[in-house]
Structure formats: structure tokens, C-alpha cells
Design a protein around this motif. Sequence first.
Motif, PDB file in Angstrom:
ATOM      1  N   GLY A 115      33.140  38.003  48.837  1.00 49.13           N
ATOM      2  CA  GLY A 115      34.270  37.376  49.357  1.00 49.13           C
ATOM      3  C   GLY A 115      34.757  37.640  50.587  1.00 49.13           C
ATOM      4  N   GLU A 116      34.976  38.749  51.120  1.00 52.50           N
ATOM      5  CA  GLU A 116      35.410  39.596  52.347  1.00 52.50           C
ATOM      6  C   GLU A 116      34.030  39.164  53.333  1.00 52.50           C
ATOM      7  N   SER A 119      34.408  35.611  54.257  1.00 50.66           N
ATOM      8  CA  SER A 119      35.617  35.287  55.326  1.00 50.66           C
ATOM      9  C   SER A 119      35.549  35.815  56.760  1.00 50.66           C
ATOM     10  N   SER A 126      37.478  33.152  50.438  1.00 52.32           N
ATOM     11  CA  SER A 126      36.856  34.322  49.796  1.00 52.32           C
ATOM     12  C   SER A 126      36.061  33.725  48.768  1.00 52.32           C
ATOM     13  N   THR A 130      32.038  34.736  46.866  1.00 53.19           N
ATOM     14  CA  THR A 130      31.989  35.341  45.580  1.00 53.19           C
ATOM     15  C   THR A 130      31.203  34.539  44.572  1.00 53.19           C
ATOM     16  N   ASP A 330      38.692  37.994  42.553  1.00 49.93           N
ATOM     17  CA  ASP A 330      39.636  37.453  43.039  1.00 49.93           C
ATOM     18  C   ASP A 330      41.346  37.669  42.950  1.00 49.93           C
TER      19      ASP A 330
END
Length: 386
Positions: A115-116, A119, A126, A130, A330
Motif C-alpha cells: 500500500g505504501e 501511494s 493504499s 494491498t 490497513d
Amino acid sequence: MAAPAATAGSSWFQRFLLPGFAFKAVVIGGGYATGRELAEFFLPSGPWGGLAAMLLAMLLWSVICAATFAFARAVGAFDYRSFFEKLLGRGWILFEIAYVLFVTLILAVFGAAAGEIGSAVFGLPSIAGTISLAALIALFATFGNSSVEGLFKYVSFLLYGVYALFMVLALSSFGDLIVARFAIPTPTDGWALGGLTYASYNVVGAVVILPVVRHMTSQRDAIVSGLIAGPLAMVPAVLFFIAMIAFYPGIINETLPSDFMLQKLELPIFHLLFQLMIFAALLESGAGSVHAINERIDAALKARRGQSLSNRARGAIAGALLIGCMFIADRFGLVALIASGYRALAYIFLATYVVPLLTLGLYRLIRSHFAHKKQALQSAAQGNPS
């Protein structure tokens, strides 16, 4: 303990390098690949203390991998449940519980890291990164050993190549800063504990990848491949750590140290390549961990019903695991997961895996070795009375 028959048709790569590549695939994960684990466990001890801790962890990995592969081959255990039934008897359930917690945590870390990356690189929410990672892990886990082993092989080539190029670029861009930071005296307190902690929760990768032991044709293969596994897994981390020293100590607080350094390089194409490599590393790590659970269930199913786990069932199990773990990702985020969860798991695996293996497991291996030698000498003496 009688070793299984030699595996026909195993290549040199499968016998000696695949175990190390597979072990690297499991340990590199969300924190190692992004630099977050390195910042958490090694940088607090300074440049030289951090390197000492990494070398200690590498040595421990090599010894434990060698012992694990040799014991697994001696007892014919190619999934983690069979391994711990032979090692701990009824106590195998203790490891099972710890491993389920471990997989939950690392898949959550992988999801948070993906997710990071989504982004940072693409400006996506994010959850998009994932979900993409979860879908690909489920896809590779669905098709079993050949699919996962192929992933280990080809992602490894990508990973080593990108890390080597990154080191070259880092030295050319901020090599002077690296040299200067290493020259400054800094405290090295806690380096041994950092290395031991990092090695302890990651070394579980040796039992996660037990399916590859079936390629080994002798106990020599098991020991040599185990000793090689430590350096194969740690070399990329050492290269990355040395580059990180250019921005020590501030980089300790970066959520994604890799992205921080890539921005300093100001090379957009390589930035994208490196982040894609990290995503691929997350994929192979996640696929390896989920595959271990599928293989454990497959072994139990064969023992009870005489049938194998279908590809559809493998995919369903992977999907169920990933949905729950990605929710945790999350909810909590990458830094909190690594800082709070990994240290506790290190102590659990020391108690349920490392200590029993290096005491009871080694004792059984040594006893078995001398028993076989004695039997061979007796057979030779009977065959040749003179």
C-alpha cells in the motif's frame, strides 16, 4: 532415522541454490525490502554495530538452515507440521499456533508495504496496492510447488541485479557521505541483541521452505545448501544497509527508507524499477508463506484421505488468509506492525524452534550418524572376516 531415497533428476541449482533463494524470498518481506526492518533492528547500533549485528544474524541463519535441512531430510519431513511432529512430538501444536500468528503478521506487513509503494510511486490509495499484492499471491499459491519455485528463481535474479545496481548508484551519488558516517565514532550498544532478535523471527523461513528439501540427494546437500542460505539472504540487506548509512541517523524515522534514498538519487526510471522489485519481493515472500500452509494441509489430507489438495482449494485457502491479513495491514500500518509484532515472535520461535533444533534435533542427527557408521562397520566386518 533413515534418510529418504535420493531425488532423481534434481539439478545443481535445485540442490544448492534454490533453498537459499527460497529462504531469501521468505525473509526479505515487507520490512527488509523497504529498509524498515534494517532501520528498526540494525541502525540503532550505529554503522559498525549494525554491520556486526547483520553478520551475526547471517551466521545464525546459516547454522540453523543447515541443521533444519539435515534434520528434515533425515526424518523425511517436507512440510512444517511433519517436521515439528518429529522434533517436538505432541508439542508441535505450539509451533503451529506461533506460525499462524507469524503468517498473519507478515502478510499484514506485506500488505501495508504494498500500500505504501502504491501511494508513493503511483499516488494510488493504499488499499489498491494491498489488493493487487493479495491477488497475485493467491494466484501463484494456487498452482503449487512449480509455480512458487519458479517465482523464487526469477524474482531472485531481478532482486540481486537491482540491489547491485542500487549500490553502484548510491556509491557514485553519496559515497562520500557513507565514508564520513562510518568514520564518526558512534555507540554500538545492543548490536548482539538486534542481530539475535532479527535472526530469530526470520529464521522460521527455513521451515517455511521445507518443500524444496525434496530436491536434495544427500545430507551433504542439506548442510552445504543451508550454509549458503545465510549469505544469499543477507548480502542484499548488507548492500542496502551500507547505502542507508549516508543518511544516518535521520533515516531511522523514515517509514520507507528505500523511497527516501531513491528520491535522493533523483533517477525516476530507477526509482520505479526499485519499487517494482520491492513489490516482486513482497510477492515471493507472501507466496512462500501461504504455500507452506497449503503444503501442510496437503500433507495432512494425504495422510487422512489419500488425496491431494486441489488447485481450487489452494486458491481458496490463500484468499481467505489474505483477506483477513490485509485488513490488519490497513488498520495498523507498516511501522507499528514491525516494531510491536516481530520482537514477540522472535522469542516464541527461539523457544519452539531454534532451541529444540540445536539441542534435541542435533543430538538425534549425531546419534543417527554414528549408528549408521557402526552398522556399516559391522556389515563390512561380517563380509570380510579377515
